[in-house]
Design an enzyme around this catalytic site. Structure first.
Site, PDB file in Angstrom:
ATOM      1  N   TYR A  56      50.447  -1.657  32.866  1.00 48.87           N
ATOM      2  CA  TYR A  56      50.518  -1.978  31.876  1.00 48.87           C
ATOM      3  C   TYR A  56      49.684  -0.445  31.815  1.00 48.87           C
ATOM      4  O   TYR A  56      49.686   0.193  30.843  1.00 48.87           O
ATOM      5  CB  TYR A  56      49.267  -2.772  31.663  1.00 48.87           C
ATOM      6  CG  TYR A  56      48.650  -3.397  30.469  1.00 48.87           C
ATOM      7  CD1 TYR A  56      49.788  -3.297  28.785  1.00 48.87           C
ATOM      8  CD2 TYR A  56      47.323  -3.012  30.460  1.00 48.87           C
ATOM      9  CE1 TYR A  56      48.547  -2.965  28.236  1.00 48.87           C
ATOM     10  CE2 TYR A  56      46.886  -3.258  29.729  1.00 48.87           C
ATOM     11  CZ  TYR A  56      47.555  -2.925  27.764  1.00 48.87           C
ATOM     12  OH  TYR A  56      46.642  -3.373  27.138  1.00 48.87           O
ATOM     13  N   GLN A 162      49.061 -12.479  16.711  1.00 46.54           N
ATOM     14  CA  GLN A 162      49.478 -11.008  17.806  1.00 46.54           C
ATOM     15  C   GLN A 162      50.553 -11.416  18.009  1.00 46.54           C
ATOM     16  O   GLN A 162      51.343 -12.056  18.999  1.00 46.54           O
ATOM     17  CB  GLN A 162      47.922 -11.085  18.514  1.00 46.54           C
ATOM     18  CG  GLN A 162      49.243  -9.516  18.903  1.00 46.54           C
ATOM     19  CD  GLN A 162      47.978  -8.954  20.713  1.00 46.54           C
ATOM     20  OE1 GLN A 162      48.369  -9.281  21.418  1.00 46.54           O
ATOM     21  NE2 GLN A 162      47.031  -8.435  20.444  1.00 46.54           N
ATOM     22  N   LYS A 164      54.564  -9.675  19.437  1.00 48.74           N
ATOM     23  CA  LYS A 164      54.721  -8.747  20.694  1.00 48.74           C
ATOM     24  C   LYS A 164      55.975  -8.456  20.176  1.00 48.74           C
ATOM     25  O   LYS A 164      56.786  -8.912  19.937  1.00 48.74           O
ATOM     26  CB  LYS A 164      54.714  -9.289  21.759  1.00 48.74           C
ATOM     27  CG  LYS A 164      52.708  -9.821  22.608  1.00 48.74           C
ATOM     28  CD  LYS A 164      52.159  -8.652  22.584  1.00 48.74           C
ATOM     29  CE  LYS A 164      50.920  -9.134  23.466  1.00 48.74           C
ATOM     30  NZ  LYS A 164      49.715  -7.556  23.484  1.00 48.74           N
ATOM     31  N   ASP A 193      51.963  -6.442  17.568  1.00 47.33           N
ATOM     32  CA  ASP A 193      51.721  -5.147  18.562  1.00 47.33           C
ATOM     33  C   ASP A 193      53.121  -4.744  19.554  1.00 47.33           C
ATOM     34  O   ASP A 193      53.706  -5.514  19.827  1.00 47.33           O
ATOM     35  CB  ASP A 193      50.499  -6.011  19.515  1.00 47.33           C
ATOM     36  CG  ASP A 193      49.993  -5.502  20.627  1.00 47.33           C
ATOM     37  OD1 ASP A 193      50.012  -4.597  20.835  1.00 47.33           O
ATOM     38  OD2 ASP A 193      49.526  -5.697  21.421  1.00 47.33           O
ATOM     39  N   GLU A 218      49.713  -2.701  15.840  1.00 49.81           N
ATOM     40  CA  GLU A 218      48.718  -2.501  16.794  1.00 49.81           C
ATOM     41  C   GLU A 218      49.886  -1.365  17.677  1.00 49.81           C
ATOM     42  O   GLU A 218      50.598  -1.561  18.716  1.00 49.81           O
ATOM     43  CB  GLU A 218      48.308  -3.646  17.561  1.00 49.81           C
ATOM     44  CG  GLU A 218      47.158  -3.751  18.795  1.00 49.81           C
ATOM     45  CD  GLU A 218      46.531  -4.699  18.730  1.00 49.81           C
ATOM     46  OE1 GLU A 218      45.802  -4.430  19.617  1.00 49.81           O
ATOM     47  OE2 GLU A 218      46.126  -5.641  18.682  1.00 49.81           O
ATOM     48  N   ASP A 241      44.780   0.504  20.022  1.00 53.42           N
ATOM     49  CA  ASP A 241      44.335  -0.170  21.725  1.00 53.42           C
ATOM     50  C   ASP A 241      44.861   0.549  23.439  1.00 53.42           C
ATOM     51  O   ASP A 241      43.402   1.599  23.573  1.00 53.42           O
ATOM     52  CB  ASP A 241      45.007  -1.529  21.518  1.00 53.42           C
ATOM     53  CG  ASP A 241      44.613  -2.384  22.352  1.00 53.42           C
ATOM     54  OD1 ASP A 241      44.320  -2.199  23.879  1.00 53.42           O
ATOM     55  OD2 ASP A 241      45.022  -3.794  22.285  1.00 53.42           O
ATOM     56  N   LYS A 265      39.011  -3.336  24.891  1.00 58.89           N
ATOM     57  CA  LYS A 265      38.924  -3.620  25.687  1.00 58.89           C
ATOM     58  C   LYS A 265      38.169  -3.187  27.004  1.00 58.89           C
ATOM     59  O   LYS A 265      37.424  -2.475  26.867  1.00 58.89           O
ATOM     60  CB  LYS A 265      40.257  -3.472  26.487  1.00 58.89           C
ATOM     61  CG  LYS A 265      41.688  -4.313  26.015  1.00 58.89           C
ATOM     62  CD  LYS A 265      41.741  -5.659  25.795  1.00 58.89           C
ATOM     63  CE  LYS A 265      43.175  -5.509  25.079  1.00 58.89           C
ATOM     64  NZ  LYS A 265      43.171  -5.399  23.781  1.00 58.89           N
ATOM     65  N   TRP A 320      40.312 -11.792  21.681  1.00 56.62           N
ATOM     66  CA  TRP A 320      41.625 -12.693  22.485  1.00 56.62           C
ATOM     67  C   TRP A 320      40.775 -13.263  23.944  1.00 56.62           C
ATOM     68  O   TRP A 320      39.990 -12.145  24.576  1.00 56.62           O
ATOM     69  CB  TRP A 320      42.663 -11.731  22.647  1.00 56.62           C
ATOM     70  CG  TRP A 320      43.451 -12.490  23.308  1.00 56.62           C
ATOM     71  CD1 TRP A 320      44.701 -13.214  22.857  1.00 56.62           C
ATOM     72  CD2 TRP A 320      44.010 -12.774  25.182  1.00 56.62           C
ATOM     73  NE1 TRP A 320      45.841 -13.544  24.292  1.00 56.62           N
ATOM     74  CE2 TRP A 320      45.396 -12.711  24.594  1.00 56.62           C
ATOM     75  CE3 TRP A 320      43.252 -11.466  25.909  1.00 56.62           C
ATOM     76  CZ2 TRP A 320      45.974 -13.191  26.415  1.00 56.62           C
ATOM     77  CZ3 TRP A 320      43.911 -12.036  28.042  1.00 56.62           C
ATOM     78  CH2 TRP A 320      44.923 -12.034  27.486  1.00 56.62           C
TER      79      TRP A 320
END
Length: 369
Positions: A56, A162, A164, A193, A218, A241, A265, A320
């Site tokens: 990620y 949200q 994806k 996102d 996003e 993000d 985050k 989240w």
């Protein structure tokens, strides 16, 4: 008060149900790291960090434990209540690895709350709300499946979803956005996102094809520069993000007028201490933010809730947490759960969550004076 011992555990967090699919990876299990700091007074504080898989971002689970092993010896004998000093010592001991440092920072805030018999949110300036909205992330799926999940989650009380997109044919992304939009009820906000999974041209085309559908867009592209290139070319508010990986990146984005909001985050920027500063930056700039983390169990969730409870007014977009995707809790008496789309601030001192170490087994690492 001094840090007498630091224990570190590794724990698997299997995903219940179907795999969690994003533009750049598919996950069936996450590897989380728990940290317990014990003081010479007997007080204990807990922290956690759980990277969203190894692909990620640069953060990865084994790296978190290695970094903590490098940092921890330098913290023995320090006062955990002095969070600024603790962060300074961590930066002296190891360059970077903010995500690993976030678990230690979290544990120190947990100890501080217990020492002062206060919740973490109260130490951060006080809760402006006792319940906070959560939101649900609909993984990469077909338009029909995504719409079915959207219907179900709205019935469960979620007022923000949200969706994806990315990593597949643009036409399927567009169809998915339109199908989900058809089932949204009044009052439900939508975030689309891409998790960096679109190129600049595709991001512009998706926004244009869905110009009549209100949503926030996003992190559509891989880099900060690519996202900045989109300014003035989209029909939707742009949120950043993944590229906000420290406070300097946030300051740069505010200076460049690069976004209308931020998915923040805590582990990515270094923990609760840094999120407190991010909260103030966003407040001064008048830009909304979420209080999230990449993944994790009850400790990460509790921290997100405490942080979210302190963000003023309409600048808070929700927190989240991974609880809907994983099974089980660290603290059966005080689990962090979503009810009717909202999260309640934990009532106990500190984070309000005390993991049962008997469920964790033998620590992967222990260091003591």
């Amino acid at each position: 008060m001094k840090i007498r011992q630091i224990d570190v555990w590794q724990k698997d967090l299997p995903i219940q149900g179907p795999a969690y699919k994003m533009a750049l990876q598919t996950l069936t299990e996450l590897d989380t790291t728990l940290v317990r700091i014990t003081t010479d007074t007997g007080l204990q504080g807990w922290g956690e960090v759980c990277p969203l898989g190894p692909a990620y971002q640069p953060q990865h689970a084994a790296g978190a434990r290695a970094a903590i092993g490098e940092i921890a010896p330098h913290l023995l004998g320090e006062n955990p209540l002095h969070t600024e000093r603790i962060n300074h010592r961590m930066h002296q001991a190891l360059c970077g690895s903010l995500y690993a440092k976030s678990a230690i920072d979290m544990a120190c805030w947990d100890i501080s709350g217990k020492a002062y018999n206060s919740r973490v949110c109260d130490l951060l300036g006080g809760a402006v709300r006792e319940t906070i909205p959560s939101y649900y992330a609909i993984g990469l799926s077909s338009p029909e499946d995504a719409a079915n999940v959207a219907v179900k989650k709205q019935a469960e009380g979620y007022c923000r979803l949200q969706l994806k997109v990315g990593g597949r044919a643009l036409e399927e992304d567009i169809a998915c956005v339109k199908k989900v939009a058809e089932v949204l009820t009044a009052g439900t906000a939508l975030a689309v996102d891409a998790n960096r999974g679109l190129n600049v041209n595709d991001a512009i085309q998706l926004s244009a094809a869905c110009r009549d559908i209100p949503f926030i867009f996003e992190q559509p592209c891989q880099t900060y520069e690519q996202c900045l290139h989109l300014r003035g070319k989209l029909h939707h508010p742009l949120w950043l993000d993944e590229v906000i990986d420290d406070l300097n990146a946030l300051l740069r984005a505010v200076r460049d007028n690069a976004a209308e909001g931020f998915g923040m985050k805590q582990s990515r920027i270094g923990g609760i201490s840094q999120m407190r500063t991010a909260r103030e930056i966003c407040a001064v700039a008048g830009l909304p933010m979420t209080c999230d983390d990449s993944w994790g169990g009850d400790l990460v969730a509790a921290s997100c809730v405490h942080l979210g409870a302190t963000v003023t007014g309409n600048l808070f977009a929700g927190s989240w947490i991974a609880a809907p995707y994983i099974d089980g809790h660290y603290d059966s008496q005080n689990p962090v759960v979503i009810n009717n789309g909202v999260l309640k601030v934990p009532a106990g001192a500190g984070l309000g969550v005390i993991p049962d170490s008997a469920l964790l087994g033998t620590p992967a690492m222990s260091l003591s004076l």
